[in-house]
Design an enzyme around this catalytic site. Structure first.
Site, PDB file in Angstrom:
ATOM      1  N   GLY A  98      11.827  73.067  74.173  1.00  0.00           N
ATOM      2  CA  GLY A  98      10.661  72.198  74.062  1.00  0.00           C
ATOM      3  C   GLY A  98      11.115  70.774  73.814  1.00  0.00           C
TER       4      GLY A  98
ATOM      5  CG  ASP B 115       8.532  79.530  80.950  1.00  0.00           C
ATOM      6  OD1 ASP B 115       9.758  79.720  80.819  1.00  0.00           O
ATOM      7  OD2 ASP B 115       7.892  78.768  80.215  1.00  0.00           O
TER       8      ASP B 115
ATOM      9  CG  HIS C 170      13.790  77.737  80.789  1.00  0.00           C
ATOM     10  ND1 HIS C 170      13.367  77.731  79.481  1.00  0.00           N
ATOM     11  CD2 HIS C 170      14.850  76.873  80.840  1.00  0.00           C
ATOM     12  CE1 HIS C 170      14.110  76.886  78.777  1.00  0.00           C
ATOM     13  NE2 HIS C 170      15.027  76.360  79.578  1.00  0.00           N
TER      14      HIS C 170
ATOM     15  CG  HIS D  25      16.962  73.834  75.259  1.00  0.00           C
ATOM     16  ND1 HIS D  25      16.734  75.174  75.222  1.00  0.00           N
ATOM     17  CD2 HIS D  25      16.801  73.445  76.555  1.00  0.00           C
ATOM     18  CE1 HIS D  25      16.438  75.591  76.451  1.00  0.00           C
ATOM     19  NE2 HIS D  25      16.474  74.570  77.284  1.00  0.00           N
TER      20      HIS D  25
ATOM     21  CG  ASP E  92      16.770  73.608  82.508  1.00  0.00           C
ATOM     22  OD1 ASP E  92      16.610  74.517  81.657  1.00  0.00           O
ATOM     23  OD2 ASP E  92      16.459  72.424  82.264  1.00  0.00           O
TER      24      ASP E  92
ATOM     25  CD  GLU F 207      16.730  68.800  78.403  1.00  0.00           C
ATOM     26  OE1 GLU F 207      16.309  69.411  77.412  1.00  0.00           O
ATOM     27  OE2 GLU F 207      16.326  69.030  79.565  1.00  0.00           O
TER      28      GLU F 207
ATOM     29  CG  HIS G  10      20.028  76.670  80.227  1.00  0.00           C
ATOM     30  ND1 HIS G  10      20.260  76.006  79.049  1.00  0.00           N
ATOM     31  CD2 HIS G  10      18.737  76.402  80.540  1.00  0.00           C
ATOM     32  CE1 HIS G  10      19.169  75.356  78.671  1.00  0.00           C
ATOM     33  NE2 HIS G  10      18.225  75.574  79.571  1.00  0.00           N
TER      34      HIS G  10
HETATM   35  O1  LIG Z   1      15.252  71.655  79.906  1.00  0.00           O
HETATM   36  C1  LIG Z   1      14.453  72.014  79.049  1.00  0.00           C
HETATM   37  N1  LIG Z   1      14.477  71.425  77.822  1.00  0.00           N
HETATM   38  C2  LIG Z   1      13.648  71.802  76.822  1.00  0.00           C
HETATM   39  N2  LIG Z   1      12.714  72.749  76.964  1.00  0.00           N
HETATM   40  C3  LIG Z   1      12.627  73.342  78.168  1.00  0.00           C
HETATM   41  C4  LIG Z   1      13.463  73.027  79.236  1.00  0.00           C
HETATM   42  N3  LIG Z   1      13.104  73.796  80.285  1.00  0.00           N
HETATM   43  C5  LIG Z   1      12.104  74.566  79.877  1.00  0.00           C
HETATM   44  N4  LIG Z   1      11.793  74.300  78.605  1.00  0.00           N
HETATM   45  C6  LIG Z   1      10.737  74.900  77.783  1.00  0.00           C
HETATM   46  O2  LIG Z   1      11.134  76.226  77.464  1.00  0.00           O
HETATM   47  C7  LIG Z   1       9.986  77.051  77.487  1.00  0.00           C
HETATM   48  C8  LIG Z   1      10.367  78.505  77.506  1.00  0.00           C
HETATM   49  O3  LIG Z   1      11.043  78.868  78.667  1.00  0.00           O
HETATM   50  C9  LIG Z   1       9.210  76.524  78.667  1.00  0.00           C
HETATM   51  O4  LIG Z   1       7.853  76.897  78.631  1.00  0.00           O
HETATM   52  C10 LIG Z   1       9.405  75.023  78.520  1.00  0.00           C
HETATM   53  O5  LIG Z   1       8.394  74.479  77.679  1.00  0.00           O
HETATM   54 ZN   LIG Z   2      16.370  74.679  79.461  1.00  0.00          ZN
END
Ligand SMILES: O=c1[nH]cnc2c1ncn2[C@@H]1O[C@H](CO)[C@@H](O)[C@H]1O
Ligand SMILES: [Zn+2]
Length: 357
Positions: free
Chosen positions: A178, A21, A19, A205, A295, A208, A17
């Protein structure tokens, strides 16, 4: 004997997990932002890195997610996407990650005219470039890509089809991300049912920023293979000398549903009050299928090795636990079984045996 940080870096690690970005190098953001005239909170890489961590330290998932405006803004061309992906692969490899699944939301990278397919192709090219360079430097890493649909938007079916279209070129799974509250996984049921019919893999997701109903829907309505975070499953466990599991928690443990736990991220969004109080301790003791993840390395100022080191410090874990987390992650990966087994038997186990001796 306490485990040293350098040894943790050397140990092979598996990451499910992360991301794309949420893992840019601050210096790269500064360079890419200058090229597209995107204003940043700071143009000094060190200061910018600190800004991200501080801004993400908000106690709320919604505010934490606002920081992504700056990374997404500079990831709108094929060159930028390729560069960010190549640097991601390299940075993970240097940190001793041997297997990673990295996710991002293609729909967020269309501002400058790229198509969804072009976005995916640029990122896959970047991963190939970065893993190739890492292999040349003697640091072997395999990267699988997960495509994320944003849960507040309405493009999940399209992104699910995009994932399946690129399944033989490195896309190994699908996800939704998101803001969680108000956007239940069942909003995207069509996409999940489509993916099941395609024999494809997905994580969601869930659990959380919102609790048990989100986890229940993700598993029992949508059929998620894994839970992104899933940390709120503890709400269904009555603590005590002999903890009692509710029906959902029991189901998750019985079915060995992997939990993609992200300790530092959870502390920042308020899902856990500290690393020491993070439910990962309890969930590991109860032998849920726990995995450790980053994350967002940029927003948490972290790395896979750092997350492991924080757990070593907070819970006194040794090599046995770190190996267990790593094998759990590898068992839960979305690549084929024989390929997972090869990494466990040929890379992970021999390396930990050496570290333990
Ligand atoms: O921990 C999280 N929980 C929910 N959404 C997340 C988390 N980290 C990142 N993103 C969302 O996932 C998108 C794509 O990678 C990111 O742009 C962010 O808005
Ligand atoms: Zn995430």
């Amino acid at each position: 004997m306490a485990i040293g940080y350098e040894d943790i870096v050397k140990a092979p690690k598996a990451l499910l997990h992360d991301h794309l970005d949420g893992g840019l190098r601050p210096a790269t953001i500064v360079e890419l932002a200058a090229a597209v005239d995107h204003p940043l909170p700071s143009n000094d890489p060190d200061e910018l890195g600190r800004w991200f961590v501080a801004a993400a330290n908000s106690g709320s998932l919604e505010r934490y997610l606002e920081t992504f405006a700056h990374t997404v803004a500079v990831m709108q061309t094929a060159d930028a996407l390729r560069r960010v992906a190549a640097e991601c692969a390299w940075d993970l490899a240097v940190d001793g990650v041997v297997y990673a699944e990295v996710r991002f939301a293609p729909e967020q990278h269309l501002d400058r005219g790229l198509t969804l397919d072009e976005v995916v192709e640029a990122v896959l090219a970047g991963f190939a470039e970065g893993t190739g360079r890492a292999a040349d430097a003697g640091r072997s890493i395999r990267i699988g890509t997960l495509l994320t649909a944003m849960r507040h938007a309405a493009r999940s079916q399209e992104i699910a089809e995009l994932s399946v279209r690129h399944r033989d070129r490195g896309v190994v799974g699908f996800d939704i991300a998101g803001a969680e509250a108000g956007f239940p996984p069942t909003r995207h049921l069509d996409a999940f049912e489509y993916l099941q019919r395609e024999n494809f893999h997905f994580t969601i997701h869930a659990g959380e920023a919102f609790g048990l109903p989100s986890i229940w829907q993700a598993i029992q309505w949508c059929g998620a293979d894994r839970l992104g975070h899933g940390v709120r499953i503890v709400d269904d466990i009555t603590a005590g000398d002999k903890p009692v599991l509710g029906r959902l928690a029991a189901y998750v443990r019985d079915k060995r549903i992997p939990l993609e736990l992200c300790p530092s991220s959870n502390v920042q969004t308020g899902a856990a009050s500290s690393i020491a109080e993070h439910p990962i301790g309890l969930l590991r003791d109860l032998r849920f299928r726990v995995t450790v993840n980053t994350d967002n390395r940029l927003m948490s100022g972290t790395s896979m090795s750092r997350e492991m080191a924080l757990l070593v410090e907070a819970f006194g874990y040794g090599w046995a636990e770190l190996q267990w987390f790593t094998v759990n992650a590898m068992k839960s990966a979305f690549i084929p079984f024989d390929e997972r087994l090869a990494i466990i038997d040929e890379v992970i186990k021999p390396a930990y045996a050496k570290l333990r001796s």
